[in-house]
Design a protein around this motif. Structure first.
Motif, PDB file in Angstrom:
ATOM      1  N   ALA A 247     -10.020   8.603  18.492  1.00  0.00           N
ATOM      2  CA  ALA A 247      -9.736   8.527  17.060  1.00  0.00           C
ATOM      3  C   ALA A 247      -9.037   9.799  16.629  1.00  0.00           C
ATOM      4  CB  ALA A 247     -11.016   8.333  16.263  1.00  0.00           C
ATOM      5  N   ASP A 248      -8.165   9.672  15.653  1.00  0.00           N
ATOM      6  CA  ASP A 248      -7.519  10.836  15.059  1.00  0.00           C
ATOM      7  C   ASP A 248      -8.347  11.294  13.859  1.00  0.00           C
ATOM      8  OD1 ASP A 248      -5.369  10.687  16.843  1.00  0.00           O
ATOM      9  OD2 ASP A 248      -4.325   9.242  15.557  1.00  0.00           O
TER      10      ASP A 248
ATOM     11  N   ILE B 188     -20.483  -2.226  13.228  1.00  0.00           N
ATOM     12  CA  ILE B 188     -19.179  -2.606  13.751  1.00  0.00           C
ATOM     13  C   ILE B 188     -18.058  -1.920  12.970  1.00  0.00           C
ATOM     14  CG2 ILE B 188     -17.580  -4.533  14.074  1.00  0.00           C
ATOM     15  CD1 ILE B 188     -19.984  -6.288  14.678  1.00  0.00           C
ATOM     16  N   LYS B 189     -18.202  -1.872  11.659  1.00  0.00           N
ATOM     17  CA  LYS B 189     -17.166  -1.257  10.831  1.00  0.00           C
ATOM     18  C   LYS B 189     -17.065   0.244  11.068  1.00  0.00           C
ATOM     19  CE  LYS B 189     -17.255  -4.799   7.229  1.00  0.00           C
ATOM     20  NZ  LYS B 189     -17.610  -5.134   5.815  1.00  0.00           N
ATOM     21  N   ALA B 190     -18.123   0.834  11.634  1.00  0.00           N
ATOM     22  CA  ALA B 190     -18.082   2.262  11.962  1.00  0.00           C
ATOM     23  C   ALA B 190     -17.017   2.563  13.008  1.00  0.00           C
ATOM     24  CB  ALA B 190     -19.452   2.718  12.461  1.00  0.00           C
ATOM     25  N   MET B 191     -16.575   1.524  13.730  1.00  0.00           N
ATOM     26  CA  MET B 191     -15.571   1.689  14.774  1.00  0.00           C
ATOM     27  C   MET B 191     -14.150   1.524  14.259  1.00  0.00           C
ATOM     28  SD  MET B 191     -17.175   2.345  17.546  1.00  0.00           S
ATOM     29  CE  MET B 191     -15.861   2.050  18.718  1.00  0.00           C
ATOM     30  N   GLU B 192     -13.985   1.335  12.978  1.00  0.00           N
ATOM     31  CA  GLU B 192     -12.687   0.967  12.409  1.00  0.00           C
ATOM     32  C   GLU B 192     -11.551   1.910  12.796  1.00  0.00           C
ATOM     33  OE1 GLU B 192     -10.756  -0.262   8.073  1.00  0.00           O
ATOM     34  OE2 GLU B 192     -12.736   0.659   8.196  1.00  0.00           O
ATOM     35  N   ASP B 193     -11.812   3.191  12.848  1.00  0.00           N
ATOM     36  CA  ASP B 193     -10.754   4.172  13.112  1.00  0.00           C
ATOM     37  C   ASP B 193     -10.520   4.444  14.591  1.00  0.00           C
ATOM     38  OD1 ASP B 193     -10.382   4.504  10.374  1.00  0.00           O
ATOM     39  OD2 ASP B 193     -11.882   6.095  10.255  1.00  0.00           O
TER      40      ASP B 193
ATOM     41  N   LYS C 113      -9.245  -1.523  14.160  1.00  0.00           N
ATOM     42  CA  LYS C 113      -8.896  -1.897  12.798  1.00  0.00           C
ATOM     43  C   LYS C 113      -8.279  -3.290  12.779  1.00  0.00           C
ATOM     44  CE  LYS C 113      -7.672   1.314  10.080  1.00  0.00           C
ATOM     45  NZ  LYS C 113      -6.994   2.444   9.388  1.00  0.00           N
ATOM     46  N   GLU C 114      -7.451  -3.584  13.778  1.00  0.00           N
ATOM     47  CA  GLU C 114      -6.843  -4.907  13.889  1.00  0.00           C
ATOM     48  C   GLU C 114      -7.886  -5.952  14.302  1.00  0.00           C
ATOM     49  OE1 GLU C 114      -3.644  -4.453  16.636  1.00  0.00           O
ATOM     50  OE2 GLU C 114      -2.479  -3.136  15.304  1.00  0.00           O
ATOM     51  N   PHE C 115      -8.806  -5.549  15.152  1.00  0.00           N
ATOM     52  CA  PHE C 115      -9.876  -6.445  15.589  1.00  0.00           C
ATOM     53  C   PHE C 115     -10.736  -6.885  14.405  1.00  0.00           C
ATOM     54  CE2 PHE C 115     -14.245  -7.166  16.888  1.00  0.00           C
ATOM     55  CZ  PHE C 115     -14.113  -8.059  17.943  1.00  0.00           C
ATOM     56  N   LEU C 116     -11.059  -5.957  13.516  1.00  0.00           N
ATOM     57  CA  LEU C 116     -11.883  -6.281  12.355  1.00  0.00           C
ATOM     58  C   LEU C 116     -11.223  -7.320  11.464  1.00  0.00           C
ATOM     59  CD1 LEU C 116     -13.160  -2.727  11.352  1.00  0.00           C
ATOM     60  CD2 LEU C 116     -14.499  -4.570  12.351  1.00  0.00           C
TER      61      LEU C 116
ATOM     62  N   SER D 119     -22.043   1.677  18.661  1.00  0.00           N
ATOM     63  CA  SER D 119     -21.542   0.636  17.776  1.00  0.00           C
ATOM     64  C   SER D 119     -20.645  -0.334  18.519  1.00  0.00           C
ATOM     65  CB  SER D 119     -20.761   1.263  16.614  1.00  0.00           C
ATOM     66  OG  SER D 119     -21.609   2.015  15.786  1.00  0.00           O
ATOM     67  N   PHE D 120     -19.943   0.158  19.558  1.00  0.00           N
ATOM     68  CA  PHE D 120     -19.077  -0.715  20.345  1.00  0.00           C
ATOM     69  C   PHE D 120     -19.850  -1.883  20.936  1.00  0.00           C
ATOM     70  CE2 PHE D 120     -17.417  -1.731  24.633  1.00  0.00           C
ATOM     71  CZ  PHE D 120     -16.269  -2.374  24.233  1.00  0.00           C
TER      72      PHE D 120
END
Length: 254
Positions: free
Chosen positions: A116-117, A91-96, A70-73, A133-134
């Protein structure tokens, strides 16, 4: 970005030797919990040392790194914005998710976790797609090179397969299915040399529940003393070819 690139480059070398994969899910009383996908590529460290300085360049120092996507995005939003809408979505699929990598060449240790939680177990995602996605984080810097870096680049299968989860407090289910047989076969055909590596790799599930387990749908499972944890292992390549091998049904005690 440099840290991300270093980690992804390290993943490429995992293709040189066998890796052990695991999927861990922890479910709380209220249905919330945590999911962790792990790779143990410790065998690779000894292998790289035998190949000389060129092969192990950049991997000769101990690393203990955590990246919160999330911080990386936010930090690389401009680079990500330059990608196509499709790539941005991946890429945004990895947000959590959060990535943790430990590498210690002195101890021949290399561990890779992505977690992920979740608020409800029914929200659990297909971990293969998340890991695939990573690979696109490399694309944020150089999209033309990203395909060669991740050992998971063939596992998302472009929608050829899907994994779903369901939990109602008493029954937990994991179901995998092939959505497009032709695409699935193409993905298997594209494994190339990786097929030999994956043939010696294992995929282990480990599920932790708030209640004791009454029944588990697969033979050969292992249980904790309190029967709240169950683990089951199959060959990784076998699972790629036949995703249904990891169809799981767990019934908990009342």
């Amino acid at each position: 970005m440099k840290t991300i690139v270093t980690l992804v480059t390290g993943l490429a070398f995992m293709l040189l030797t066998s890796c052990q994969f695991s999927e861990k899910i922890y479910i709380n009383e209220d249905g919330s919990g945590q999911v962790i996908f792990s790779m143990d590529a410790s065998e690779m460290m000894g292998f790289m040392g035998q190949m000389g300085d060129d092969a192990s360049e950049g991997m000769d120092k101990a690393v203990d790194s955590t990246i919160i996507f999330k911080e990386f995005l936010v930090a690389y939003k401009d680079s990500i914005a330059s990608l196509s809408p499709v790539e941005q979505e991946k890429i945004k699929a990895m947000e959590d998710y959060k990535l943790h990598m430990v590498m210690d060449p002195d101890k021949d240790k290399m561990l890779f976790d992505i977690e992920a939680d979740f608020k409800n177990a029914n929200e659990l995602r297909d971990m293969f797609k998340a890991m695939n996605s990573f690979n696109d984080f490399k694309g944020a810097e150089n999209a033309s090179e990203n395909a060669a870096f991740s050992p998971f680049s063939n596992l998302g299968n472009d929608g050829a397969t899907a994994v779903s989860y369901a939990y109602d407090g008493r029954l937990f289910e994991r179901k995998a299915e092939i959505l497009d047989a032709e695409k699935h076969q193409q993905a298997l055909d594209s494994l190339g040399k990786s097929e030999m590596i994956f043939a010696s790799s294992k995929y282990k599930i480990e599920y932790h529940f708030p209640k004791a387990i009454k029944s588990f749908s697969k033979e050969g499972a292992m249980y904790s003393l309190d029967k709240k944890t169950v683990s089951f292992e199959v060959g990784f390549l076998e699972m790629l070819k036949n995703p249904e091998l990891q169809d799981i049904e767990v019934v908990l005690e009342d």
